[in-house]
Motif scaffolding. Structure first.
Motif, PDB file in Angstrom:
ATOM      1  N   PRO A  82      14.122   9.527   0.237  1.00 11.68           N
ATOM      2  CA  PRO A  82      12.780   9.087  -0.151  1.00 11.68           C
ATOM      3  C   PRO A  82      12.650   7.577   0.031  1.00 11.68           C
ATOM      4  CG  PRO A  82      14.078   9.587  -2.085  1.00 11.68           C
ATOM      5  CD  PRO A  82      14.893  10.023  -0.915  1.00 11.68           C
ATOM      6  N   ILE A  83      11.495   7.168   0.479  1.00 11.74           N
ATOM      7  CA  ILE A  83      11.295   5.742   0.777  1.00 11.74           C
ATOM      8  C   ILE A  83      11.248   4.934  -0.513  1.00 11.74           C
ATOM      9  CG2 ILE A  83       8.773   5.848   0.810  1.00 11.74           C
ATOM     10  CD1 ILE A  83      11.000   3.827   3.208  1.00 11.74           C
TER      11      ILE A  83
ATOM     12  N   LEU B  95      16.485  13.856   3.868  1.00  9.95           N
ATOM     13  CA  LEU B  95      15.312  12.983   4.019  1.00  9.95           C
ATOM     14  C   LEU B  95      15.297  12.070   2.802  1.00  9.95           C
ATOM     15  CD1 LEU B  95      12.715  11.918   5.154  1.00  9.95           C
ATOM     16  CD2 LEU B  95      11.517  13.914   4.302  1.00  9.95           C
TER      17      LEU B  95
ATOM     18  N   PHE C 102      17.715  14.319  10.650  1.00  9.62           N
ATOM     19  CA  PHE C 102      16.991  13.166  10.105  1.00  9.62           C
ATOM     20  C   PHE C 102      17.758  11.890  10.452  1.00  9.62           C
ATOM     21  CE2 PHE C 102      16.368  10.190   6.495  1.00  9.62           C
ATOM     22  CZ  PHE C 102      15.036   9.912   6.713  1.00  9.62           C
TER      23      PHE C 102
ATOM     24  N   LEU D 159       7.627  15.151  16.932  1.00  8.77           N
ATOM     25  CA  LEU D 159       8.519  14.633  17.966  1.00  8.77           C
ATOM     26  C   LEU D 159       7.762  14.594  19.285  1.00  8.77           C
ATOM     27  CD1 LEU D 159      11.774  16.645  17.127  1.00  8.77           C
ATOM     28  CD2 LEU D 159      11.257  14.288  16.569  1.00  8.77           C
TER      29      LEU D 159
ATOM     30  N   TYR E 185       3.005   7.876   8.623  1.00 10.54           N
ATOM     31  CA  TYR E 185       3.075   7.425  10.013  1.00 10.54           C
ATOM     32  C   TYR E 185       2.935   8.653  10.914  1.00 10.54           C
ATOM     33  CZ  TYR E 185       4.596   2.971   8.131  1.00 10.54           C
ATOM     34  OH  TYR E 185       4.644   1.791   7.446  1.00 10.54           O
TER      35      TYR E 185
ATOM     36  N   TYR F 154       4.236   7.738   2.396  1.00 13.48           N
ATOM     37  CA  TYR F 154       4.778   7.295   3.690  1.00 13.48           C
ATOM     38  C   TYR F 154       3.964   8.013   4.752  1.00 13.48           C
ATOM     39  CZ  TYR F 154       8.489   5.481   6.697  1.00 13.48           C
ATOM     40  OH  TYR F 154       9.193   4.773   7.641  1.00 13.48           O
TER      41      TYR F 154
ATOM     42  N   ASN G 235      14.016   6.807   7.783  1.00 14.04           N
ATOM     43  CA  ASN G 235      12.565   6.708   7.604  1.00 14.04           C
ATOM     44  C   ASN G 235      11.935   5.899   8.724  1.00 14.04           C
ATOM     45  OD1 ASN G 235      11.595   8.026   5.048  1.00 14.04           O
ATOM     46  ND2 ASN G 235      13.318   6.874   4.228  1.00 14.04           N
TER      47      ASN G 235
ATOM     48  N   SER H  61       0.814  -1.212   0.000  1.00  7.66           N
ATOM     49  CA  SER H  61       0.000   0.000   0.000  1.00  7.66           C
ATOM     50  C   SER H  61       0.849   1.264   0.000  1.00  7.66           C
ATOM     51  CB  SER H  61      -0.910   0.014   1.223  1.00  7.66           C
ATOM     52  OG  SER H  61      -0.123  -0.030   2.404  1.00  7.66           O
ATOM     53  N   THR H  62       2.138   1.151   0.335  1.00 10.48           N
ATOM     54  CA  THR H  62       2.950   2.354   0.473  1.00 10.48           C
ATOM     55  C   THR H  62       3.405   2.932  -0.867  1.00 10.48           C
ATOM     56  OG1 THR H  62       4.923   1.003   0.717  1.00 10.48           O
ATOM     57  CG2 THR H  62       3.827   1.725   2.739  1.00 10.48           C
TER      58      THR H  62
ATOM     59  N   TYR I 160       6.654  16.128  10.244  1.00  9.47           N
ATOM     60  CA  TYR I 160       7.232  15.296  11.291  1.00  9.47           C
ATOM     61  C   TYR I 160       6.666  15.702  12.648  1.00  9.47           C
ATOM     62  CZ  TYR I 160      10.255  19.226  12.504  1.00  9.47           C
ATOM     63  OH  TYR I 160      10.728  20.453  12.882  1.00  9.47           O
TER      64      TYR I 160
ATOM     65  N   ASP J 284       4.132  -5.556   3.663  1.00 10.99           N
ATOM     66  CA  ASP J 284       4.174  -4.106   3.643  1.00 10.99           C
ATOM     67  C   ASP J 284       4.240  -3.611   5.086  1.00 10.99           C
ATOM     68  OD1 ASP J 284       4.071  -1.576   2.823  1.00 10.99           O
ATOM     69  OD2 ASP J 284       1.947  -1.559   2.346  1.00 10.99           O
TER      70      ASP J 284
ATOM     71  N   ILE K  45       9.035  19.844   6.657  1.00 17.16           N
ATOM     72  CA  ILE K  45      10.247  19.892   5.839  1.00 17.16           C
ATOM     73  C   ILE K  45       9.821  20.305   4.438  1.00 17.16           C
ATOM     74  CG2 ILE K  45      12.225  18.577   4.970  1.00 17.16           C
ATOM     75  CD1 ILE K  45      12.173  18.799   7.996  1.00 17.16           C
TER      76      ILE K  45
ATOM     77  N   ASP L 136       4.736   9.950  13.168  1.00 16.24           N
ATOM     78  CA  ASP L 136       5.937  10.765  13.388  1.00 16.24           C
ATOM     79  C   ASP L 136       6.555  11.283  12.101  1.00 16.24           C
ATOM     80  OD1 ASP L 136       6.558   8.153  12.710  1.00 16.24           O
ATOM     81  OD2 ASP L 136       8.551   8.296  13.574  1.00 16.24           O
ATOM     82  N   LEU L 137       6.165  10.718  10.955  1.00 13.75           N
ATOM     83  CA  LEU L 137       6.753  11.152   9.687  1.00 13.75           C
ATOM     84  C   LEU L 137       5.813  10.790   8.548  1.00 13.75           C
ATOM     85  CD1 LEU L 137       9.233  12.318   8.195  1.00 13.75           C
ATOM     86  CD2 LEU L 137      10.157   9.998   8.098  1.00 13.75           C
TER      87      LEU L 137
ATOM     88  N   TYR M 197       5.008  11.793   4.224  1.00 16.52           N
ATOM     89  CA  TYR M 197       5.273  12.556   2.998  1.00 16.52           C
ATOM     90  C   TYR M 197       4.878  11.713   1.792  1.00 16.52           C
ATOM     91  CZ  TYR M 197       9.564   9.745   2.767  1.00 16.52           C
ATOM     92  OH  TYR M 197      10.455   8.703   2.730  1.00 16.52           O
TER      93      TYR M 197
END
Lengths: 248, 165
Positions: free
Chosen positions: A216-217, A214, B118, A158, A106, A104, B121, A74-75, A156, B23, A170, A108-109, A111
């Motif tokens: 990218p995933i 950062l 950072f 914290l 979650y 992505y 991820n 799904s990501t 993000y 996933d 960001i 805490d992060l 994008y």
């Protein structure tokens, strides 16, 4: 393109040992198969009275694995296609391209990224043909890939139970990713002009150090952007166009 | 080229790999928190030699806008402890009472620069700090020595020596 290739090669200050080993192995393999192909070619030339020409082949391929993976993961999602042309001496020029996106998300992060890519290279057949109509192939090849990635704003958070949680943004960023890859696989003609094939790939990101802010995933055409070495595979279905060859 | 049996075997094998792909987010395998590691010492007799000293029954709490929270309360004989810094401001203050049975306490004031960093991820972002200066009252504390100014997620770096009277 030449400038980008120069920059990416310049960025390869610390090539992974694996890359060097694979590169040397590929070079030796290609050297050996070139000699083999030359022998095959010369043996075919001796029979040119019976089989005057091998002809041309243009093959259009679509990667079936990507739509399947899009359903599983799904990501991110993406699509790939390829076109290759038989040059000579069992050498094929290959151009591959596609696009993809990733989310992505979650607490805490989070994008999103969009990317498009191309890969340019060649495949070299390792086994000799049984006859002139035999276009099945076991191959190895190399690619140079480039992907344009647009990363949107990243959010993000914290969590701090003492001083209180903080959130931030960001800014969005566009960048290019370059990589080299080694590939190998099989393609088989299952019906007339219809081929199926798979290949596995080892990719080596050349400018991974520029993604420290950062990473990218997901980079379409490459894979995970936070890794400098990734492995991947494709399942291709292909349609071939052939012309100019012997009818025999 | 007789490759068809092998082709189908590997086709099915790779199909299996595809089907088993999950996933799932990678686990975070590095420290996400950054804190000042403090080492408690005192002078040995009147010499310059420093030796460890254990706080008998320490109480530490931040001077923050949050409801006050006590740390290390109940933990006895403390030689090393960690103090977090606020990532919303450029200074943080902590109250340190070496012994809960004694009203004597000191205020530690940290002045620093923040840098958003950072990690990955999987781990997201955190703040690293550069300590500019530390000030304190002088009730139980004799002096403070800054050992390392950069506060990162490296848990092994000692940043501060507090020399008690």
């Amino acid at each position: 393109m030449t400038k980008a290739l120069f920059h990416s090669l310049a960025a390869l200050k610390y090539p992974p040992k694996l890359f060097l080993i694979l590169a040397i192995a590929t070079a030796l393999q290609l050297f050996a198969t070139t000699k083999l192909a030359a022998q095959v070619d010369s043996s075919l030339k001796t029979k040119d009275t019976l089989h005057p020409r091998l002809g041309h082949q243009l093959r259009l391929s679509f990667d079936l694995s990507r739509p399947v993976m899009n359903q599983i993961q799904s990501t991110h999602n993406g699509y790939e296609a390829a076109v290759d042309y038989y040059f000579k001496n069992e050498l094929y020029f290959v151009l591959e391209g596609g696009a993809g996106s990733a989310t992505y998300d979650y607490p805490d992060l989070s994008y999103q990224t969009n990317s498009a890519f191309f890969r340019l290279g060649f495949d070299k057949t390792l086994l000799k043909r049984m006859n002139r109509k035999d276009w099945d192939m076991v191959f190895m090849g190399m690619r140079y890939g480039m992907s344009s990635v647009q990363r949107q704003e990243a959010a993000y958070s914290l969590v701090d139970s003492v001083w209180g949680s903080t959130n931030g943004i960001i800014p969005a960023k566009d960048f290019l990713a370059y990589w080299l890859e080694l590939t190998g696989g099989v393609k088989v003609e299952v019906l007339r002009n219809i081929m199926l094939g798979w290949n596995i790939r080892a990719r080596f990101l050349l400018n991974g150090r520029s993604f420290t802010e950062l990473s990218p995933i997901y980079i379409a055409g490459f894979g995970r952007g936070d890794k400098t070495t990734v492995f991947d595979f494709n399942f291709y279905v292909a349609y071939t166009f052939r012309w100019g060859g012997s009818k025999h | 080229m007789k490759i068809k049996p092998g082709f189908w075997i590997l086709f099915l094998l790779l199909s299996g790999i595809t089907g088993c792909t999950k996933d799932v987010r990678d686990p975070c395998l590095q420290p996400q928190t950054t804190a000042v590691l403090v080492h408690c010492v005192r002078h040995f007799d009147t010499s310059a030699t420093l030796i460890d000293t254990a706080l008998p029954n320490p109480v530490l709490h931040p001077l923050s806008s949050q409801p006050q929270q006590f740390y290390y309360g109940g933990v006895k004989r403390l030689v090393n402890f960690r103090l977090s810094l606020s990532n919303a401001t450029d200074s943080s203050r902590w109250i340190l009472r070496p012994d809960s049975a004694n009203a004597m306490q000191d205020t530690l004031s940290f002045y620093y620069q923040r840098q958003l960093h950072f990690l990955s991820n999987a781990c997201g972002y955190t703040y690293f700090y550069h300590l500019d200066s530390i000030q304190s009252t002088r009730n139980a504390i004799d002096s403070i020595r800054l050992e390392a100014a950069d506060v990162t997620n490296d848990a092994n770096v000692e940043h501060l020596k507090i020399i008690f009277k």
